[in-house]
Design an enzyme around this catalytic site. Structure first.
Site, PDB file in Angstrom:
ATOM      1  N   ASP A   6       0.879  -1.172   0.000  1.00  0.00           N
ATOM      2  CA  ASP A   6       0.000   0.000   0.000  1.00  0.00           C
ATOM      3  C   ASP A   6       0.916   1.221   0.000  1.00  0.00           C
ATOM      4  OD1 ASP A   6      -1.636   2.170   0.582  1.00  0.00           O
ATOM      5  OD2 ASP A   6      -2.385   1.368   2.491  1.00  0.00           O
ATOM      6  N   LYS A  68       3.012  11.514  -3.557  1.00  0.00           N
ATOM      7  CA  LYS A  68       2.063  10.725  -4.356  1.00  0.00           C
ATOM      8  C   LYS A  68       1.115  11.650  -5.119  1.00  0.00           C
ATOM      9  CE  LYS A  68      -1.434   7.085  -3.724  1.00  0.00           C
ATOM     10  NZ  LYS A  68      -1.947   6.093  -2.758  1.00  0.00           N
ATOM     11  N   GLU A 145      -7.105   0.525  -4.745  1.00  0.00           N
ATOM     12  CA  GLU A 145      -7.132   0.457  -3.273  1.00  0.00           C
ATOM     13  C   GLU A 145      -8.458  -0.093  -2.725  1.00  0.00           C
ATOM     14  OE1 GLU A 145      -5.887   4.399  -2.166  1.00  0.00           O
ATOM     15  OE2 GLU A 145      -3.852   4.048  -2.879  1.00  0.00           O
ATOM     16  N   ASP A 168     -12.862   5.264   2.238  1.00  0.00           N
ATOM     17  CA  ASP A 168     -11.438   5.377   2.585  1.00  0.00           C
ATOM     18  C   ASP A 168     -11.067   6.834   2.824  1.00  0.00           C
ATOM     19  OD1 ASP A 168      -8.669   5.425   2.740  1.00  0.00           O
ATOM     20  OD2 ASP A 168      -8.316   4.368   0.856  1.00  0.00           O
TER      21      ASP A 168
HETATM   22 MG    MG Z   1      -4.476   5.069   1.941  1.00  0.00          MG
END
Ligand code: MG
Ligand code: ADP
Length: 567
Positions: A6, A68, A145, A168
């Site tokens: 992850d 990211k 994800e 999330d």
């Molecule tokens: Mg995350």
């Protein structure tokens, strides 16, 4: 050995599928989460993880975080005297995790399943693959994800037609997806989100409350704090986390050697963040709408991301869906666990039945066209061919006709995005075809878009009258690193010196001590300076036993100053 990773904006985790289940792998500090932070120290040596996050406080010019966010762009950041692209910084984090896994497993790690947000576009996905390659990992698959979260929660073991909504909330991003399981296939039915909303906004709100309410602040100090959030974000972050565990806390801030305090209740934070909570609703509604499901039709609502630890998030979900969300897996760990399940599938672990994953295209793909509206011709219109949230692989075709007499060719301008204005969407490529000379509206082309699970888009165009065709495979965008650039980056990254892994905790303690030294004044500062000198002296002796003892003392000493919080 294949691992699951992850690669988060805030934190990254690595896991492996062993003994029939996913297992998280601890880093050199014994933590499962490694902050996605990179720094170069004064000697140019590489620091990654918690030590780099500490260093970011004292040496922001040589540290990088949250990179990211610029994956898939040309943006670079300068650390010391070297420039880095987001792929390279991500590669350094991946390399670090790989080393942790190799130390833990006692064997080389060569392949990985890496998760990406469902909304990542092609450029961002390719950048993630490149990061893996730069880290010396063969990227077996990029896994969305939310799909990873679904696998961790065993969606694939449910009856056909089971649906999960994955909510999330990470450090800086919010992602909602609807997953469905049918006949051995896990599919993302819809995804939506907000790339500018996350746990940090809640900490920021706590910080703002402090600035408004703390009575010990002079107007000049208040202004200074307002201008420079680095002075208080740690205190705010800690207060926010405290309030996930209890009804009230004291937010404490050191400013010029003075300790300023404010009592904060959970209700205070909830009132201050009502608007943030409101913003979480729309993506949920959009995802449900795109998936054509009502909230009550869902089988489960799954919470992942560290920020879902806040009780107000659970309450919101309970209210909206009239049920308790699933959160039996640590919300920080679910995605890495799911990535490991997928890695296990890839390695054909006997404990796992074959599950096929399909994903959706999270954005629309199409071309720019003109439209004739009455007498008026309107250009720069976006004409989607594959609409957002279509399951992939997929192949779709649209027809277009010419807008001018004797138009000799069409040039397709291929775009991705949701704006009705063509040029506002991301440009992916061009494809040209010649046409026979005919009056406007009579020459016709068929445009076919085919998108596969590996993220390759094939565009075919056919001149209907003459049957001629042209096609292009889109995998290149201007922001992508070329083969030559990748080679160069590999060589540059290889030259970076790093501290030995077994010195990781020492490095972390030194960076943390420096940060506390900057933070404090007077006697406290002297004490920290003294501990630091002593600790460095022991490190110089290279006496392993003495170093281990000194490390324990140093940790306890620093804990006594900042309460031992790690983030
Ligand atoms: Mg995350
Ligand atoms: P990302 O996916 O962005 O890497 P994570 O899933 O690791 O992020 O979540 C990080 C966020 O979770 C941070 O904003 C952090 O403050 C928040 N968080 C972690 N623990 C808690 C807690 N106990 N209470 C509230 N927020 C928390």
């Amino acid at each position: 050995m294949i691992v699951g990773i992850d690669l988060g904006t805030t934190n990254s985790l690595i896991a492996v599928f062993r003994d029939g289940r996913p297992q998280l792998i601890p880093n050199a500090l014994g933590d499962f989460s490694t902050p996605s932070a990179v720094a170069l120290d004064e000697t140019g040596k590489l620091i990654v993880g918690l030590a780099a996050r500490e260093r970011a406080a004292t040496d922001p010019g040589r540290s990088a975080q949250a990179f990211k966010r610029w994956m898939g762009s040309d943006r670079t950041v300068t650390l010391g005297d070297r420039k880095f692209r987001a792929e390279e910084l991500s590669a350094l984090v991946l390399q670090w995790l790989k080393a942790d896994a190799e130390a833990f497993l006692g064997e080389p790690v060569t392949e990985a399943v890496i998760t990406v947000p469902a909304y990542f576009n092609e450029a961002q996905r390719r950048a993630t693959r490149t990061a893996g390659e730069l880290a010396g990992l063969k990227v077996e698959r990029l896994l969305n994800e939310p799909t990873a979260a679904g696998l961790a929660y065993g969606l694939q073991d449910r009856p056909d037609n089971s649906t999960f909504l994955v909510f999330d909330l990470g450090g800086g991003t919010f992602d909602v997806s609807v997953l469905e399981y049918f006949d051995g296939v896990v599919e993302v039915r819809a995804s939506a989100g907000d790339t500018r909303l996350g746990g940090e906004d809640f900490a920021h709100a706590a910080g703002k409350l402090f600035l408004e309410r703390c009575t010990g602040l002079s107007p000049a100090e208040r202004e200074r704090l307002l201008q420079d959030p680095t002075l208080w974000w740690r205190a705010a972050e800690q207060a926010k986390r405290d309030l996930s565990e209890r009804d009230q806390t004291v937010m404490g801030l050191m400013l010029d050697g003075r300790r300023l305090e404010l009592e904060l209740t959970r209700a205070d934070l909830e009132t201050a963040t009502a608007e943030l909570l409101q913003r979480l609703r729309r993506p949920i509604e959009r995802a449900l709408q795109d998936a054509q499901l009502s909230p009550t039709a869902l089988d489960e609502v799954v919470l992942v991301g560290g920020a879902t630890r806040m009780p107000m998030i659970r309450q919101l979900i309970t209210r909206l869906f009239q049920r308790l969300p699933l959160r039996t897996i640590d919300p920080d760990q679910a995605i890495a666990q799911g990535a490991a399940v997928q890695a296990g599938l890839k390695a054909r672990d006997a404990a796992l039945e074959e599950v096929v994953l399909t994903d959706v295209m999270p954005f629309s793909l199409g071309v720019i066209s003109s439209q004739q509206i009455g007498q008026q011709r309107v250009g720069d219109r976006f004409s989607p061919i594959i609409e957002r949230n279509t399951p992939v692989p997929v192949s779709r075709m649209n027809r277009y006709v010419t807008v001018s007499d004797n138009q000799s060719h069409v040039e397709l301008d291929i775009r991705q995005g949701e704006s009705p204005v063509g040029s506002d969407n991301l440009h992916l490529g061009k494809l040209e075809i010649e046409l026979p000379p005919l009056p406007a509206g009579q020459a016709e082309v068929e445009v076919r878009f085919t998108y596969d699970a590996n993220g390759l888009l094939e565009v075919d165009v056919r001149d209907v009258q003459r049957g001629r065709t042209a096609s292009t495979l889109i995998r290149n965008t201007a922001t992508e690193m070329s083969e030559a650039q990748i080679e160069q980056a590999l060589a540059r990254l290889r030259m970076l010196k790093r501290h030995p892994r077994d010195e990781e905790e020492n490095r972390y303690l030194i960076e943390r001590a420096k940060r506390l030294y900057e933070d404090r004044l007077g006697a406290e500062r002297e004490a920290i300076q003294h501990w630091l000198s002593q600790f460095e002296q022991v490190l110089d002796t290279q006496d392993g036993r003495a170093i281990r003892q000194a490390r324990v003392q140093m940790r306890e000493a620093l804990d006594s100053v900042d309460g031992g919080f790690r983030f």
